[in-house]
Design an enzyme around this catalytic site. Structure first.
Site, short mmCIF file in Angstrom:
data_model
loop_
_atom_site.label_atom_id
_atom_site.label_comp_id
_atom_site.label_asym_id
_atom_site.label_seq_id
_atom_site.Cartn_x
_atom_site.Cartn_y
_atom_site.Cartn_z
N ASN A 10 -66.95 21.22 -35.06
CA ASN A 10 -66.11 20.34 -34.24
C ASN A 10 -65.81 21.11 -32.96
O ASN A 10 -65.01 22.05 -32.96
CB ASN A 10 -64.82 20.02 -35.02
CG ASN A 10 -63.84 19.22 -34.18
OD1 ASN A 10 -64.14 18.83 -33.05
ND2 ASN A 10 -62.65 18.97 -34.72
N LYS A 12 -64.35 20.18 -30.31
CA LYS A 12 -63.08 19.79 -29.67
C LYS A 12 -63.27 19.61 -28.15
O LYS A 12 -64.36 19.26 -27.72
CB LYS A 12 -61.98 20.79 -30.04
CG LYS A 12 -61.88 20.97 -31.56
CD LYS A 12 -60.65 21.68 -32.04
CE LYS A 12 -60.69 21.79 -33.56
NZ LYS A 12 -59.51 22.43 -34.13
N HIS A 100 -58.47 13.40 -37.67
CA HIS A 100 -58.24 14.85 -37.50
C HIS A 100 -56.75 15.08 -37.25
O HIS A 100 -56.09 14.29 -36.58
CB HIS A 100 -59.08 15.38 -36.32
CG HIS A 100 -59.08 16.88 -36.30
ND1 HIS A 100 -58.04 17.61 -35.78
CD2 HIS A 100 -59.99 17.79 -36.74
CE1 HIS A 100 -58.32 18.90 -35.92
NE2 HIS A 100 -59.50 19.03 -36.49
N GLU A 102 -55.21 16.92 -35.29
CA GLU A 102 -54.83 16.95 -33.87
C GLU A 102 -54.64 15.53 -33.33
O GLU A 102 -53.77 15.27 -32.52
CB GLU A 102 -55.86 17.75 -33.06
CG GLU A 102 -55.68 19.25 -33.30
CD GLU A 102 -56.96 20.07 -33.20
OE1 GLU A 102 -57.95 19.60 -32.61
OE2 GLU A 102 -56.95 21.20 -33.74
N GLU A 176 -58.40 19.77 -44.37
CA GLU A 176 -58.05 20.72 -43.33
C GLU A 176 -56.55 20.96 -43.35
O GLU A 176 -55.79 20.19 -42.74
CB GLU A 176 -58.45 20.18 -41.95
CG GLU A 176 -59.94 19.95 -41.79
CD GLU A 176 -60.37 20.07 -40.32
OE1 GLU A 176 -61.34 20.79 -40.07
OE2 GLU A 176 -59.72 19.48 -39.43
N GLY A 182 -57.07 26.89 -36.44
CA GLY A 182 -56.93 27.67 -35.21
C GLY A 182 -55.93 28.82 -35.32
O GLY A 182 -55.53 29.40 -34.33
N SER A 221 -60.06 27.72 -39.94
CA SER A 221 -60.40 29.14 -39.77
C SER A 221 -61.56 29.60 -40.66
O SER A 221 -61.54 30.70 -41.22
CB SER A 221 -59.17 30.03 -39.98
OG SER A 221 -58.16 29.71 -39.04
P1 13P Z 1 -60.71 26.20 -36.63
O1 13P Z 1 -61.99 26.50 -37.36
O2 13P Z 1 -60.70 26.66 -35.22
O3 13P Z 1 -59.51 26.67 -37.43
O4 13P Z 1 -60.58 24.60 -36.55
C1 13P Z 1 -60.76 23.83 -37.68
C2 13P Z 1 -60.83 22.40 -37.30
O5 13P Z 1 -59.87 21.82 -36.82
C3 13P Z 1 -62.12 21.70 -37.46
O6 13P Z 1 -61.99 20.33 -37.33
#
Ligand code: 13P
Length: 266
Positions: A10, A12, A100, A102, A176, A182, A221
Site C-alpha cells: 500500500n 499510500k 483502511h 486511515e 491491521e 507506521g 509494520s
Molecule cells: P506500515 O507497514 O507502514 O505500518 O503500514 C501498514 C498499512 O497501513 C498498510 O495498509
C-alpha cells in the site's frame, strides 16, 4: 487447505509518476515468473495508476497485480473529485482496498460506507480487500473482539454473501491493528494469529467451509525481519505492507519470505 499467500504494498500518498514507475520496474525485475510462489500486489495513488498498470501489463507472466487504495461508491456522473470502480477496472486494477483505518479515522469512512464500497468494488469485478483493526484504546479496554466483529458484520450482513461466493470471487480481509501502523510496533505472530483466527471463525459462522479459502493478510509494520514468522502462522496468508513497500529491496525480501513458505508447502 492451500491459500496462495498475498504480498501487497500500500503505497499510500507517496511519490511521483516517475518514482512510481521506477519502483514498479525495480519490483518487476526482482520477481520470478514461476507461478509456485506468492501473489504480489501494488496499490499506488490513483494518479500513478495508469503508469504503474502499463508497466505491469508489459511484463506478462510476472505474478504482480495492481490495486487501488480506495473505491468510490458512485457510477460515472457528477461526483467531483471521486474515482469510481469502473474507472479503476479501466485503469488496470484488479483489487481495491476498502476501509483502511486511515480512511476510517481521517476521512470519516463509516462501517456502512465501507460496506457500500466493498459491494460496488465486487460488482465491478474487483477483489475487495476489507481492512479491519482495533485502536490501542479499544484493545486495552477489552473491546477487540467487539470491534472486529462489528467491522466484519457490516459487510457480512449486507453486501457479502459467502454462500454464493465462488473461490475465484472471494474477497481478502486485512487485519491491521491501528496501533501497529507506521509505528514500528508489530503485533507478535501469536497476537496476530489470535485475531486472524477470530476473523476466520466469524466468517465460518456466516458461511461455513468456504471461509477456509478466504485470505486474511496482516498489516502493521511488516518488515523483512518479521515477515517470515508472521506469515508462518496458520491463519496469516500474507501481508499488507505500507512503509516497507516503498523500498523495492525490502518489499521483495518480504515477498521472498512468502515465496519460501509456499514452496515449502507452508
Ligand atoms: P506500515 O507497514 O507502514 O505500518 O503500514 C501498514 C498499512 O497501513 C498498510 O495498509
Amino acid at each position: 487447505m492451500s491459500r496462495r499467500l498475498l504480498v501487497a504494498g500500500n503505497w499510500k500518498q507517496n511519490g511521483t509518476v516517475a518514482s512510481a514507475r521506477a519502483l514498479t520496474a525495480e519490483i518487476i525485475a526482482g520477481l520470478t515468473k514461476s507461478g509456485d510462489g506468492a501473489e504480489y500486489l501494488i496499490c499506488p495513488a490513483f494518479l500513478h495508476m495508469a503508469a504503474v498498470s502499463q508497466a505491469v501489463q508489459s511484463s506478462p507472466g510476472v505474478p504482480l497485480q495492481v490495486g487501488s487504495q480506495d473505491c468510490g461508491v458512485h457510477p460515472d456522473g457528477a461526483f467531483t473529485g471521486d474515482v469510481g470502480a469502473g474507472m479503476l477496472v479501466d485503469a488496470g486494477c484488479s483489487y481495491a482496498i476498502v476501509g483502511h483505518s486511515e480512511r476510517r479515522q481521517l476521512f470519516g469512512d463509516t462501517d456502512a460506507l465501507v460496506a457500500q464500497k466493498f459491494g460496488v468494488a465486487q460488482e465491478a469485478g474487483l477483489v475487495p480487500i476489507l481492512c479491519v483493526g482495533e485502536t490501542l484504546e479499544e484493545r486495552e479496554s477489552g473491546k477487540l473482539e467487539q470491534v472486529i466483529h462489528r467491522q466484519l458484520d457490516a459487510v457480512l450482513s449486507t453486501v457479502w454473501s459467502l454462500e454464493n461466493a465462488t473461490s475465484t470471487s472471494l474477497p481478502v480481509i486485512a487485519y491491521e491493528p491501528v496501533w501497529a501502523i507506521g509505528t514500528g510496533k508489530t503485533a507478535s505472530p501469536e497476537e496476530a494469529q489470535e485475531v486472524h483466527h477470530l476473523i476466520r471463525s466469524r466468517l465460518a459462522d456466516n458461511a461455513g467451509q468456504i471461509s477456509d479459502q478466504v485470505r486474511i493478510v496482516y498489516g502493521g509494520s511488516v518488515k523483512p525481519d518479521n515477515a517470515a514468522e508472521l506469515f508462518a502462522q496458520s491463519d496469516i496468508d500474507g501481508g499488507l505492507i505500507g512503509g516497507a513497500s516503498l523500498k523495492a529491496p525490502d518489499f521483495l525480501s518480504i515477498g521472498k519470505a512468502a515465496d519460501q513458505l509456499m514452496r515449502n508447502g507452508l
